[in-house]
Design an enzyme around this catalytic site. Structure first.
Site, PDB file in Angstrom:
ATOM      1  N   LYS A  21      -7.896  15.690   4.623  1.00 44.23           N
ATOM      2  CA  LYS A  21      -8.262  16.760   3.707  1.00 44.23           C
ATOM      3  C   LYS A  21      -8.750  16.193   2.370  1.00 44.23           C
ATOM      4  O   LYS A  21      -9.791  16.593   1.863  1.00 44.23           O
ATOM      5  CB  LYS A  21      -6.983  17.571   3.504  1.00 44.23           C
ATOM      6  CG  LYS A  21      -7.079  18.908   2.920  1.00 44.23           C
ATOM      7  CD  LYS A  21      -5.846  19.707   3.328  1.00 44.23           C
ATOM      8  CE  LYS A  21      -4.626  19.511   2.443  1.00 44.23           C
ATOM      9  NZ  LYS A  21      -4.777  20.012   1.083  1.00 44.23           N
ATOM     10  N   GLY A  94      -5.666  23.572  -4.082  1.00 47.23           N
ATOM     11  CA  GLY A  94      -5.576  23.005  -5.429  1.00 47.23           C
ATOM     12  C   GLY A  94      -6.627  21.936  -5.658  1.00 47.23           C
ATOM     13  O   GLY A  94      -7.185  21.811  -6.750  1.00 47.23           O
ATOM     14  N   SER A 166      -1.341  12.367 -11.085  1.00 53.60           N
ATOM     15  CA  SER A 166      -1.999  13.378 -10.251  1.00 53.60           C
ATOM     16  C   SER A 166      -3.433  12.970  -9.966  1.00 53.60           C
ATOM     17  O   SER A 166      -4.248  12.829 -10.872  1.00 53.60           O
ATOM     18  CB  SER A 166      -1.991  14.740 -10.964  1.00 53.60           C
ATOM     19  OG  SER A 166      -2.961  15.592 -10.372  1.00 53.60           O
ATOM     20  N   ASP A 313       3.164  14.314  -0.496  1.00 54.09           N
ATOM     21  CA  ASP A 313       2.944  15.391   0.483  1.00 54.09           C
ATOM     22  C   ASP A 313       3.821  15.229   1.724  1.00 54.09           C
ATOM     23  O   ASP A 313       3.943  16.159   2.523  1.00 54.09           O
ATOM     24  CB  ASP A 313       1.471  15.437   0.899  1.00 54.09           C
ATOM     25  CG  ASP A 313       0.568  15.913  -0.239  1.00 54.09           C
ATOM     26  OD1 ASP A 313       1.089  16.515  -1.204  1.00 54.09           O
ATOM     27  OD2 ASP A 313      -0.654  15.681  -0.165  1.00 54.09           O
ATOM     28  N   LYS A 340       3.844  22.572  -6.089  1.00 54.92           N
ATOM     29  CA  LYS A 340       2.892  22.505  -4.976  1.00 54.92           C
ATOM     30  C   LYS A 340       2.631  23.931  -4.464  1.00 54.92           C
ATOM     31  O   LYS A 340       2.901  24.899  -5.169  1.00 54.92           O
ATOM     32  CB  LYS A 340       3.431  21.577  -3.879  1.00 54.92           C
ATOM     33  CG  LYS A 340       3.554  20.129  -4.333  1.00 54.92           C
ATOM     34  CD  LYS A 340       2.181  19.515  -4.575  1.00 54.92           C
ATOM     35  CE  LYS A 340       2.264  18.107  -5.068  1.00 54.92           C
ATOM     36  NZ  LYS A 340       0.969  17.572  -5.481  1.00 54.92           N
ATOM     37  N   ARG A 344       8.568  23.163  -3.224  1.00 56.31           N
ATOM     38  CA  ARG A 344       8.937  22.514  -1.958  1.00 56.31           C
ATOM     39  C   ARG A 344      10.372  21.987  -1.952  1.00 56.31           C
ATOM     40  O   ARG A 344      10.932  21.762  -0.877  1.00 56.31           O
ATOM     41  CB  ARG A 344       7.937  21.394  -1.623  1.00 56.31           C
ATOM     42  CG  ARG A 344       6.604  21.957  -1.174  1.00 56.31           C
ATOM     43  CD  ARG A 344       5.595  20.885  -0.794  1.00 56.31           C
ATOM     44  NE  ARG A 344       4.398  21.529  -0.241  1.00 56.31           N
ATOM     45  CZ  ARG A 344       3.216  20.941  -0.117  1.00 56.31           C
ATOM     46  NH1 ARG A 344       3.063  19.689  -0.500  1.00 56.31           N
ATOM     47  NH2 ARG A 344       2.191  21.604   0.393  1.00 56.31           N
TER      48      ARG A 344
HETATM   49  C1  S3P Z   1      -4.468  15.563  -3.702  1.00 55.54           C
HETATM   50  C2  S3P Z   1      -3.583  15.126  -4.653  1.00 55.54           C
HETATM   51  C3  S3P Z   1      -2.155  15.478  -4.663  1.00 55.54           C
HETATM   52  C4  S3P Z   1      -1.700  16.016  -3.303  1.00 55.54           C
HETATM   53  C5  S3P Z   1      -2.653  17.025  -2.747  1.00 55.54           C
HETATM   54  C6  S3P Z   1      -4.036  16.417  -2.569  1.00 55.54           C
HETATM   55  C7  S3P Z   1      -5.875  15.145  -3.781  1.00 55.54           C
HETATM   56  O1  S3P Z   1      -1.940  16.482  -5.632  1.00 55.54           O
HETATM   57  O2  S3P Z   1      -0.411  16.563  -3.405  1.00 55.54           O
HETATM   58  O3  S3P Z   1      -2.198  17.503  -1.506  1.00 55.54           O
HETATM   59  O4  S3P Z   1      -6.612  15.262  -2.785  1.00 55.54           O
HETATM   60  O5  S3P Z   1      -6.277  14.679  -4.866  1.00 55.54           O
HETATM   61  P1  S3P Z   1      -1.707  16.158  -7.202  1.00 55.54           P
HETATM   62  O6  S3P Z   1      -2.939  15.617  -7.760  1.00 55.54           O
HETATM   63  O7  S3P Z   1      -1.344  17.485  -7.805  1.00 55.54           O
HETATM   64  O8  S3P Z   1      -0.567  15.194  -7.235  1.00 55.54           O
END
Ligand code: S3P
Length: 428
Positions: A21, A94, A166, A313, A340, A344
């Protein structure tokens, strides 16, 4: 939809996991901003990466999919996006919302980003703050989506030290940096997943334990072919399932093993899991391998600190492994789990307790005393794909039957997950 799962005696079979993803979102966004036609192979059918495609199409990017999963993206270049006719709906994703916001901050037109109920509860000040420092005009509702981005501002390059590790915030700022005068640098003191810098080939410097990632205004993104590896975060559910069900073997070919994502493997190894990593190779700049997992007697472990972002995750399903392991497992420094798709920590505490596990809750994590037999119950997904799937894995080890309500949410990252569990438990 309710999903009922029976205790499994054996899990056997091969699973073609959905594509990653995180990498898929980025391949689509970078192809859209590139100069020319890019091909993306193995693009997943999961709801989140599809939200990114829908937003890009609304921004005027031409994306053809003549064969399922093979996309031809006609890059609009950095300046070629068009004003959408309606707000961009990011669904549950997100990553879509936070990464696209960085791109939209640099456009000449105004946009609004919306999401579903879960996404509308997630913190967005973490991207609005740096974007505003860059001179963007961003309006939130009480720190949340809908996000209104005025557009038409000349962004200014900044140096920004991430207050939370993040990858979404990091990527948002770096994408805005493509449009910002001068240079934009993101400083990470605790590393998060590195797909953006890897895929864009950004300059990375390390100093005093921190990583400095820099992007220059107008940096062109070449059109190219992206192949999306299979998702380690999806593999995680089956690695734990294959470890805790007493008999069988699960084979997972072609799984992405980016070191900023795969810390769960190290933790499972310490817990005593029996898996093999075979035929390690690299495709499109990302390491991958074939994984084979067999049942093993697991024991508890402590997980905290800089390891957490590299398995953030995977913590829901790690908690399930802990429930089936002898002794105590403590997971700390993981307060990010509370923001999240759902909280969680709260969700896993509730679901594991409902199945009979002793769990202690902390503001930043949980402690699980494993080894007590699990008993089937009716539990909820909390409308969170990873909670649904982690609980589904726990159900394989719980006596009798477990029913998970609102289980269809698994399609956010793993369409067909429930069918996979059923097929593996029949040993086909
Ligand atoms: C992601 C970053 C992570 C992860 C999310 C996917 C990404 O989130 O938990 O499922 O693809 O950049 P955060 O940036 O909020 O840590």
């Amino acid at each position: 939809m309710n999903q009922t799962i029976s205790q499994a005696a054996r899990l056997k079979g091969t699973v073609a996991l959905p594509a990653d993803k995180s990498i898929a979102h980025r391949a689509a966004l970078f192809a859209a901003l590139s100069d020319g036609r890019s091909i993306i192979t193995n693009y997943p059918d999961s709801a989140d990466p599809r939200s990114t495609l829908a937003c890009l199409r609304q921004l005027g990017v031409e994306i053809d999919e003549d064969e399922p999963g093979i996309l031809a993206v006609q890059g609009a270049g950095l300046e070629g996006l068009r004003k959408p006719k309606a707000p961009l709906d990011c669904g549950n994703s997100g990553t879509t919302m936070r990464l696209i916001a960085g791109i939209l901050a640099g456009q000449s037109f105004a946009t609004t980003l919306t999401g579903d109920a879960s996404l509308s509860r997630r913190p967005m000040a973490r991207i609005a703050d740096p974007l505003r420092r860059m001179n963007a005009v961003v309006t939130l509702e009480d720190g949340h989506a809908p996000i209104k981005i005025a557009g038409g501002q000349q962004l200014q390059g900044i140096e920004y030290e991430l207050p939370v590790p993040s990858a979404q915030v990091k990527s948002c700022v770096l994408l805005a940096g493509l449009y910002a005068e001068g240079e934009t640098t993101v400083v990470e003191t605790i590393p998060s997943r590195d797909h953006t810098e890897r895929m864009l080939g950004l300059d990375i410097f390390e100093m005093g334990g921190a990583r400095y990632l820099t992007v220059q205004q107008g940096r062109r993104i070449p059109a190219r072919t992206w192949t999306v590896p299979r998702d380690f975060s999806a593999a995680a559910f089956l690695l734990v399932a294959g470890s805790i069900v007493p008999d069988g073997e699960v084979y997972l070919p072609g799984v992405g093993l980016n070191p900023s994502r795969s810390a769960l493997l190290d933790v499972l190894r310490v817990m005593g899991a029996d898996f093999k990593v075979e035929y390690e190779r690299e495709e499109g700049g990302e390491p991958l391998a074939d994984l084979k997992v067999r049942p093993a007697a697991l024991h508890g472990v402590s997980v905290s600190g800089a390891l957490i972002p590299n398995l953030i995750d995977e913590i829901p399903v790690l908690a399930v492994a802990a429930a089936c392991a002898e002794g105590r497992t403590e997971i700390r420094d993981a307060a990010e789990l509370r923001v999240k798709e759902t909280d969680r920590i709260d969700a896993m505490v509730k679901n594991l307790r409902a199945l009979g596990t002793d769990v202690e809750e902390f503001e930043d994590g949980l402690a699980i005393t494993g080894g007590k037999p699990l008993t089937g119950a009716t539990v909820d997904s909390f409308d969170d794909h990873r909670i649904a799937m982690a609980t589904g894995v726990a159900a394989l080890a719980a006596s009798g039957k477990t029913t998970i309500t609102n289980a269809e949410v698994a399609r956010v990252s793993f369409p067909g997950f429930w069918e996979v569990l059923e097929r593996l438990s029949k040993g086909e």
